[in-house]
Design a protein around this motif. Structure first.
Motif, PDB file in Angstrom:
ATOM      1  N   HIS A   1      35.740  -7.187  27.301  1.00  0.00           N
ATOM      2  CA  HIS A   1      37.024  -6.930  28.336  1.00  0.00           C
ATOM      3  C   HIS A   1      37.024  -6.197  29.212  1.00  0.00           C
ATOM      4  O   HIS A   1      36.127  -5.152  29.311  1.00  0.00           O
ATOM      5  N   THR A   2      37.559  -6.246  30.409  1.00  0.00           N
ATOM      6  CA  THR A   2      37.688  -5.301  31.583  1.00  0.00           C
ATOM      7  C   THR A   2      38.580  -4.342  31.252  1.00  0.00           C
ATOM      8  O   THR A   2      39.994  -4.677  31.053  1.00  0.00           O
ATOM      9  N   VAL A   3      38.319  -3.092  31.312  1.00  0.00           N
ATOM     10  CA  VAL A   3      39.392  -1.956  31.439  1.00  0.00           C
ATOM     11  C   VAL A   3      40.251  -1.776  32.528  1.00  0.00           C
ATOM     12  O   VAL A   3      39.574  -1.559  33.326  1.00  0.00           O
ATOM     13  N   LEU A   4      41.384  -1.796  32.227  1.00  0.00           N
ATOM     14  CA  LEU A   4      42.280  -1.677  33.464  1.00  0.00           C
ATOM     15  C   LEU A   4      42.706  -0.162  33.860  1.00  0.00           C
ATOM     16  O   LEU A   4      42.583   0.600  32.965  1.00  0.00           O
TER      17      LEU A   4
ATOM     18  N   THR B   1      44.240  -5.606  26.758  1.00  0.00           N
ATOM     19  CA  THR B   1      44.244  -4.485  27.819  1.00  0.00           C
ATOM     20  C   THR B   1      45.420  -4.324  28.553  1.00  0.00           C
ATOM     21  O   THR B   1      46.116  -5.144  28.739  1.00  0.00           O
ATOM     22  N   GLN B   2      45.607  -3.016  28.519  1.00  0.00           N
ATOM     23  CA  GLN B   2      46.836  -2.378  29.445  1.00  0.00           C
ATOM     24  C   GLN B   2      46.183  -1.418  30.167  1.00  0.00           C
ATOM     25  O   GLN B   2      45.160  -0.893  30.149  1.00  0.00           O
ATOM     26  N   ALA B   3      47.191  -1.174  31.497  1.00  0.00           N
ATOM     27  CA  ALA B   3      46.755  -0.200  32.297  1.00  0.00           C
ATOM     28  C   ALA B   3      46.394   1.218  31.779  1.00  0.00           C
ATOM     29  O   ALA B   3      47.154   1.629  30.889  1.00  0.00           O
TER      30      ALA B   3
ATOM     31  N   VAL C   1      33.733  -3.632  28.566  1.00  0.00           N
ATOM     32  CA  VAL C   1      33.643  -3.265  27.388  1.00  0.00           C
ATOM     33  C   VAL C   1      33.348  -4.431  26.394  1.00  0.00           C
ATOM     34  O   VAL C   1      34.122  -5.093  26.472  1.00  0.00           O
ATOM     35  N   GLU C   2      32.474  -4.122  25.442  1.00  0.00           N
ATOM     36  CA  GLU C   2      32.462  -4.910  24.388  1.00  0.00           C
ATOM     37  C   GLU C   2      33.076  -4.218  23.209  1.00  0.00           C
ATOM     38  O   GLU C   2      33.005  -2.966  22.861  1.00  0.00           O
ATOM     39  N   VAL C   3      33.900  -5.082  22.451  1.00  0.00           N
ATOM     40  CA  VAL C   3      34.724  -4.180  21.343  1.00  0.00           C
ATOM     41  C   VAL C   3      34.600  -5.075  20.004  1.00  0.00           C
ATOM     42  O   VAL C   3      34.531  -6.063  19.668  1.00  0.00           O
TER      43      VAL C   3
ATOM     44  N   LEU D   1      40.901   4.600  26.358  1.00  0.00           N
ATOM     45  CA  LEU D   1      39.339   4.904  26.868  1.00  0.00           C
ATOM     46  C   LEU D   1      39.358   5.913  27.872  1.00  0.00           C
ATOM     47  O   LEU D   1      40.511   6.258  28.698  1.00  0.00           O
ATOM     48  N   PRO D   2      38.409   6.675  27.921  1.00  0.00           N
ATOM     49  CA  PRO D   2      38.128   7.777  29.201  1.00  0.00           C
ATOM     50  C   PRO D   2      38.415   7.139  30.454  1.00  0.00           C
ATOM     51  O   PRO D   2      38.089   6.007  30.580  1.00  0.00           O
TER      52      PRO D   2
END
Length: 213
Positions: free
Chosen positions: A210-213, A123-125, A187-189, A178-179
């Protein structure tokens, strides 16, 4: 149950009066409406109903994908039926009497296409998901032109974000955004591959929570 030949109105499906029409294995059939049961459902039956509701609600946004890429239609069972049965039987566990989805067991697609090799998600910011994998386009029935799709699900929001056919297997990496409303959420991916002709796919690959940053 009775079969009938097509008349001036042809075959029909659904309820008409006291009978139900359907097409079963290429034949038009009619059957009487079932009588409502007077028995109270058992705990086992109630639990099965809850599992069914959970599976159907979760899979509804995936209906288009699964109608195309979940196994093969068998008899009267559609691919969507197969996906629902699989989810109920293999991807739901009962914890303290409550059915729960086991996301690591969920299949978005099911098929014979060679899947990913060493796929890793990071994940990225800014809500960015980066997926990388190794080239296995010469293995089995894989092809460099197979299409890559990514599916993210936020349990808290009950929201799916679906990115279909975004790159090819030979690209070895892809980024999606992601929005903003997903930022800070878990999120589950999953990812899956389908062939260029879009006639069959791989088993989807679970990439974790994963936690969306």
């Amino acid at each position: 149950m009775a079969t009938f030949n097509k008349g001036i109105l042809g075959g029909f499906s659904g309820k008409v009066g006291t009978v139900v029409g359907a097409n079963w294995r290429g034949k038009d059939i009619m059957r009487s409406l079932p009588k409502p049961s007077q028995k109270e459902p058992t705990e086992k039956q109630l639990l099965q109903q809850e599992k069914f509701k959970l599976a159907v609600a979760f899979l509804q946004p995936l209906k288009t994908i699964q109608s195309q890429y979940f196994g093969s239609s068998s008899g009267v069972k559609s691919r969507v039926n197969l996906a629902t049965s699989y989810t109920i039987n293999e991807a739901i566990e009962v914890l303290k009497g409550v059915p729960e989805l086991m996301y690591n067991k969920v299949l978005i697609t099911r098929g014979e296409l060679t899947g990913f090799q060493n796929a890793i998600l990071s994940t990225q910011a800014g809500g960015v998901l980066d997926l990388e994998w190794e080239d296995n386009s010469t293995q089995g029935n894989a092809s460099a032109t197979d299409q890559v799709s990514l599916v993210a699900y936020c349990k808290e929001l009950k929201d799916f974000q679906i990115f279909e056919g975004i790159v090819m297997r030979s690209d070895l990496m892809v980024s999606v955004t992601l929005p903003n409303f997903c930022i800070g959420k878990s999120v589950e991916v999953w990812a899956f591959l389908n062939n260029e002709k879009q006639t069959f796919a791989s088993n989807s690959f679970y990439l974790g929570e994963h936690t969306v940053l």
